[in-house]
Structures are given as structure tokens and as C-alpha cells.
Motif scaffolding. Structure first.
Motif, short mmCIF file in Angstrom:
data_model
loop_
_atom_site.label_atom_id
_atom_site.label_comp_id
_atom_site.label_asym_id
_atom_site.label_seq_id
_atom_site.Cartn_x
_atom_site.Cartn_y
_atom_site.Cartn_z
N THR A 11 -4.42 27.48 6.35
CA THR A 11 -5.09 28.40 7.27
C THR A 11 -5.74 27.71 8.48
O THR A 11 -6.22 28.37 9.38
N ALA A 83 -2.94 20.70 1.33
CA ALA A 83 -4.40 20.72 1.12
C ALA A 83 -4.90 19.31 0.85
O ALA A 83 -4.31 18.58 0.05
N SER A 134 -0.15 10.29 3.99
CA SER A 134 -0.97 9.79 5.10
C SER A 134 -0.61 8.35 5.44
O SER A 134 -0.24 7.57 4.54
N MET A 184 -10.55 17.26 10.42
CA MET A 184 -10.70 16.07 9.56
C MET A 184 -10.97 14.84 10.42
O MET A 184 -11.82 14.01 10.12
P1 NDP Z 1 -8.48 20.04 7.50
O1 NDP Z 1 -9.72 19.45 6.90
O2 NDP Z 1 -8.50 20.46 8.93
O3 NDP Z 1 -7.99 21.29 6.59
C1 NDP Z 1 -7.87 21.12 5.21
C2 NDP Z 1 -7.26 22.36 4.61
O4 NDP Z 1 -7.15 22.14 3.19
C3 NDP Z 1 -8.12 23.59 4.78
O5 NDP Z 1 -7.29 24.73 4.93
C4 NDP Z 1 -8.87 23.68 3.46
O6 NDP Z 1 -9.29 25.01 3.11
C5 NDP Z 1 -7.80 23.19 2.50
N1 NDP Z 1 -8.34 22.71 1.24
C6 NDP Z 1 -9.24 21.72 1.03
N2 NDP Z 1 -9.49 21.59 -0.28
C7 NDP Z 1 -8.71 22.50 -0.91
C8 NDP Z 1 -8.57 22.90 -2.26
N3 NDP Z 1 -9.24 22.30 -3.25
N4 NDP Z 1 -7.71 23.91 -2.55
C9 NDP Z 1 -7.03 24.55 -1.57
N5 NDP Z 1 -7.14 24.22 -0.28
C10 NDP Z 1 -7.98 23.22 0.05
O7 NDP Z 1 -7.33 18.97 7.23
P2 NDP Z 1 -6.13 18.49 8.17
O8 NDP Z 1 -5.41 19.65 8.72
O9 NDP Z 1 -6.62 17.44 9.07
O10 NDP Z 1 -5.21 17.75 7.09
C11 NDP Z 1 -4.18 18.41 6.38
C12 NDP Z 1 -3.49 17.39 5.48
O11 NDP Z 1 -2.99 16.31 6.27
C13 NDP Z 1 -4.42 16.76 4.45
O12 NDP Z 1 -3.73 16.55 3.25
C14 NDP Z 1 -4.79 15.44 5.08
O13 NDP Z 1 -5.16 14.50 4.11
C15 NDP Z 1 -3.49 15.09 5.76
N6 NDP Z 1 -3.64 14.15 6.85
C16 NDP Z 1 -4.41 14.46 7.95
C17 NDP Z 1 -4.52 13.55 8.98
C18 NDP Z 1 -5.30 13.85 10.21
O14 NDP Z 1 -5.35 12.98 11.08
N7 NDP Z 1 -5.89 15.02 10.37
C19 NDP Z 1 -3.85 12.23 8.93
C20 NDP Z 1 -3.06 12.03 7.76
C21 NDP Z 1 -2.97 12.96 6.76
P3 NDP Z 1 -10.65 25.65 3.77
O15 NDP Z 1 -10.29 25.99 5.20
O16 NDP Z 1 -10.91 26.85 2.94
O17 NDP Z 1 -11.68 24.59 3.67
#
Ligand code: NDP
Length: 240
Positions: A11, A83, A134, A184
Motif C-alpha cells: 500500500t 513487506a 536488499s 524507509m
Molecule cells: P516502507 O517502510 O515504505 O513500507 C513497508 C511496507 O511493509 C508497508 O506497506 C507496511 O505496512 C508493510 N509492512 C511492514 N511490516 C509488515 C507486516 N508485519 N505485515 C504486513 N505488512 C507489513 O518500505 P519500502 O517500500 O522502503 O521497502 C519495501 C521493501 O523493499 C522492504 O522489504 C525493504 O526491506 C526493501 N528494500 C527497501 C529499500 C529502500 O531503499 N527503500 C532498499 C532495499 C530493500 P504499513 O503501511 O501498514 O506500515
């Protein structure tokens, strides 16, 4: 009939971009989220994509929600394990809870989603599982033993499950994003971020849509010969 794709953490951030691109590609998309109800509501209003709240780190709840999604929308053919959370800190300050929570959600979530959906994909002879790893799982990162271990685990998980799915038309791949301009990364202190950007040959942070385009390829019919692979999308920061 359109294939059904579930995007965990779908989302906002990278997950939102993935949900949108898969919708554009003709999939029926269902986005999962953890607890940020306002963002999820706004997302559904904007996109028409249903958002379902549950914790992917919880085995039973994940199973029941996948059964429910399949009953409402049709069998789940594509899973994007996106997630993820961070609980950063150097080892001597990292609590067991910080370790456990990151392993439970980031790596355990992949297991839970696969347990709920892989058998059906295998029976139907077609499926796509795409795990978001990652760069820090490939290269390690100071202050992230929990996150780096979980993400590195995702890359091993991908290669093992790919071997189990290959004969049944189920591909399993990973994408290893570099630093992407989401919430993040916004949490990283500015001076640290400046140093990170200086190390990216392309000279900027990535955009969520650049990860989503990789997911769209791996989810497509055309990617049927790609399995067990890791696609690095990182502006050249780590060449693996
Ligand atoms: P965000 O923190 O922006 O979003 C995280 C998402 O994961 C949110 O939708 C959140 O839901 C959801 N989430 C967290 N915990 C849970 C859970 N226990 N169950 C279900 N949903 C969950 O993250 P990013 O978009 O930055 O990252 C997405 C993915 O990419 C992650 O796996 C991250 O580790 C990976 N990544 C990101 C990088 C970056 O630079 N941003 C680099 C490398 C990897 P809610 O909105 O309800 O909190």
C-alpha cells in the motif's frame, strides 16, 4: 480471467509501485499492509486496489487471509514478498526483540506466504513468487546484522524454493534493490544518506517504479525460464 497477484506491504513505498504496475499489466491485485490504515484507505480510494490488513510474520493469520483472498478473487498465482521492516543498531545495542522482529517479518513472512500459496501454484502448474531482498543482504551493512541476515536469508530461500518449483511451472526469484527514495530511506539521517548517494555510480537514489518494472518482468509469461535468480537494481552500487 485475470491472474491474481498479492503484494505484501503493497500500500505504500516500493510495494505501492509494485501494486500499480501489476494492475497496469492486467493482474487482479490485492495489497496487504500491517497497520497504517489511513495510508491503506487512501491507496484503495486512489487505485481501486483492495487492501487487506494482517501481519505477514504471523503464520496462521497469513494462511487464513490467503485462503480468504483466493475465495474472494480467485487462486493466487503471483506473490510479491515485499513487506519489510528495519530495527537498526550495532550488535552491542541490538536487543533480541530487534533481531527477532526483523527475522519474523522479513524472512518469516516469505515462508508464511509461500506455505499458503506455493502448493496451489504447484497443483495448477503455474506460479510466480518474487521476493524483495536488499543490497544490504548481499553486501552487509554496519548496524544491520538483523536486516542483512534476514535479507541474505531471502536470497537463499529463493534459490532453494526455485529448485522445488521449477518442474511445476512455478518460478521463484528475488530482486535486490539498492537505496530507493521511500519512507524507509527517509528515516536514514541526512549526513549518512549523502555518503550513501556518493557511492551510487548513477548518482542518485532509485525510484520505487524502477523496482516495480523488474517485478512486472519476473511476473510475466515471458519470464518462465528465469528462476532462482536475483535481479540487482541499485544504480551500480554493488555489482554481484
Ligand atoms: P516502507 O517502510 O515504505 O513500507 C513497508 C511496507 O511493509 C508497508 O506497506 C507496511 O505496512 C508493510 N509492512 C511492514 N511490516 C509488515 C507486516 N508485519 N505485515 C504486513 N505488512 C507489513 O518500505 P519500502 O517500500 O522502503 O521497502 C519495501 C521493501 O523493499 C522492504 O522489504 C525493504 O526491506 C526493501 N528494500 C527497501 C529499500 C529502500 O531503499 N527503500 C532498499 C532495499 C530493500 P504499513 O503501511 O501498514 O506500515
Amino acid at each position: 480471467m485475470a491472474r491474481v497477484a498479492v503484494v505484501t506491504g503493497g500500500t505504500r513505498g516500493i510495494g505501492e509501485a509494485i501494486s500499480l504496475v501489476l494492475q497496469e499489466q492486467g493482474f487482479t491485485v490485492v495489497a496487504n499492509y500491517a497497520g497504517n490504515v489511513e495510508k491503506a484507505k487512501a491507496f484503495t480510494e486512489r487505485t481501486g486496489i483492495p487492501a487487506v490488513r494482517w501481519d505477514v510474520g504471523d503464520h496462521e493469520t497469513t494462511f487464513h487471509n490467503c485462503v480468504d483472498i483466493a475465495a474472494r478473487f480467485g487462486p493466487i498465482d503471483v506473490v510479491v514478498n515485499n513487506a519489510g521492516v528495519t530495527r537498526d543498531g550495532v550488535l552491542h545495542k541490538m536487543s533480541f526483540d530487534d533481531w527477532n522482529e526483523v527475522m519474523r517479518i522479513n524472512l518469516g513472512g516469505c515462508f508464511n506466504m509461500a506455505k499458503a500459496t506455493f502448493p496451489g501454484m504447484r497443483d495448477r502448474g503455474w506460479g510466480r513468487i518474487i521476493n524483495i531482498g536488499s543490497i544490504n543482504g548481499q553486501a552487509g551493512q554496519y548496524g544491520q546484522v538483523n536486516y542483512a541476515a534476514a535479507k541474505s536469508g531471502i536470497h537463499g530461500f529463493t534459490k532453494a524454493l526455485a529448485q522445488e518449483g521449477a518442474k511445476f511451472g512455478v518460478t521463484v526469484n528475488a530482486i535486490a534493490p539498492g537505496y530507493i527514495d521511500t519512507d524507509m530511506v527517509a528515516a536514514v539521517p541526512a549526513p549518512v544518506l549523502e555518503k550513501i548517494v556518493a557511492k551510487i555510480p548513477v548518482g542518485r537514489l532509485g525510484h520505487a517504479e524502477e523496482i516495480a518494472r523488474g517485478v512486472a518482468f519476473l511476473a510475466s509469461e515471458e519470464a518462465g525460464f528465469v528462476t532462482g535468480s536475483t535481479m540487482s537494481i541499485n544504480g551500480g552500487q554493488h555489482m554481484y
